[in-house]
Write an enzyme that holds these catalytic residues in place. Structure first.
Site, PDB file in Angstrom:
ATOM      1  N   CYS A 298       2.907  -2.380  -4.204  1.00  0.00           N
ATOM      2  CA  CYS A 298       2.017  -1.314  -3.752  1.00  0.00           C
ATOM      3  C   CYS A 298       0.744  -1.918  -3.142  1.00  0.00           C
ATOM      4  O   CYS A 298       0.212  -1.406  -2.151  1.00  0.00           O
ATOM      5  CB  CYS A 298       1.660  -0.392  -4.907  1.00  0.00           C
TER       6      CYS A 298
ATOM      7  N   CYS B 139      10.725   2.330  -1.520  1.00  0.00           N
ATOM      8  CA  CYS B 139      10.187   3.451  -2.288  1.00  0.00           C
ATOM      9  C   CYS B 139       9.832   4.633  -1.385  1.00  0.00           C
ATOM     10  O   CYS B 139       9.604   5.727  -1.881  1.00  0.00           O
ATOM     11  CB  CYS B 139       8.964   3.020  -3.089  1.00  0.00           C
TER      12      CYS B 139
ATOM     13  N   CYS C 127       2.681   6.390  -4.374  1.00  0.00           N
ATOM     14  CA  CYS C 127       2.502   6.368  -5.818  1.00  0.00           C
ATOM     15  C   CYS C 127       1.033   6.135  -6.189  1.00  0.00           C
ATOM     16  O   CYS C 127       0.210   5.804  -5.331  1.00  0.00           O
ATOM     17  CB  CYS C 127       3.360   5.259  -6.416  1.00  0.00           C
TER      18      CYS C 127
ATOM     19  N   ASP D  77       7.111   4.988   0.367  1.00  0.00           N
ATOM     20  CA  ASP D  77       5.679   5.268   0.447  1.00  0.00           C
ATOM     21  C   ASP D  77       5.115   4.840   1.803  1.00  0.00           C
ATOM     22  O   ASP D  77       5.568   3.855   2.394  1.00  0.00           O
ATOM     23  CB  ASP D  77       4.943   4.538  -0.687  1.00  0.00           C
TER      24      ASP D  77
HETATM   25 FE1  FES Z   1       5.966   2.256  -3.410  1.00  0.00          FE
HETATM   26 FE2  FES Z   1       3.966   2.085  -5.041  1.00  0.00          FE
HETATM   27  S1  FES Z   1       5.993   2.626  -5.529  1.00  0.00           S
HETATM   28  S2  FES Z   1       3.960   1.751  -2.919  1.00  0.00           S
END
Ligand code: FES
Length: 125
Positions: free
Chosen positions: A104, A35, A60, A37
């Site tokens: 996450c 993702c 997110c 992040d």
């Molecule tokens: Fe990647 Fe939440 S979508 S940490």
């Protein structure tokens, strides 16, 4: 039923412990390649007790809520206890996360573990 619990929304909209600790005793940074992040955790530790913790999360809403809750769960705790923190405990404290958002909370567990490892490495130096 709402997708996100009230606690998730609260910690997303009013995250606790956001920021940087300039003279941190341990810093951990992890990312999720899928993702994109990124989460960074700063720890201030005195006598093996976490006296302060801050985070910066580029991610997110669930990652921000997980970071916020994870920092609250380890603040004031001994290092030995913080090491035991699991993503499951973070998600439970948030009254749950949707299954596809569990990764996450894994990021929060990994970031804290990485900051604690950094602390241990510095201590040995
Ligand atoms: Fe990647 Fe939440 S979508 S940490």
């Amino acid at each position: 039923m709402a997708l996100y619990s009230e606690k998730v929304m609260d910690h997303f909209l009013n995250p606790r412990n956001v920021g940087v600790i300039e003279d941190a005793d341990g810093i951990g940074e992890v990312g999720n390649a899928k993702c994109g992040d990124i989460m960074k955790i700063y720890l201030k530790i005195d006598d093996d007790v976490i006296t302060d913790v801050k985070f910066e999360t580029f991610g997110c809403g669930s990652a921000i809520a997980s970071s916020s809750m994870a920092t609250e769960l380890i603040k004031g705790k001994p290092v030995s206890q913080a090491k035991e923190l699991t993503n499951k405990a973070v998600a439970e404290a948030l009254d749950g996360l949707p299954a596809y958002k569990m990764h996450c909370s894994v990021l929060a567990e990994e970031a804290i573990r990485s900051a604690l490892e950094d602390y241990e490495t510095r201590k040995q130096a």
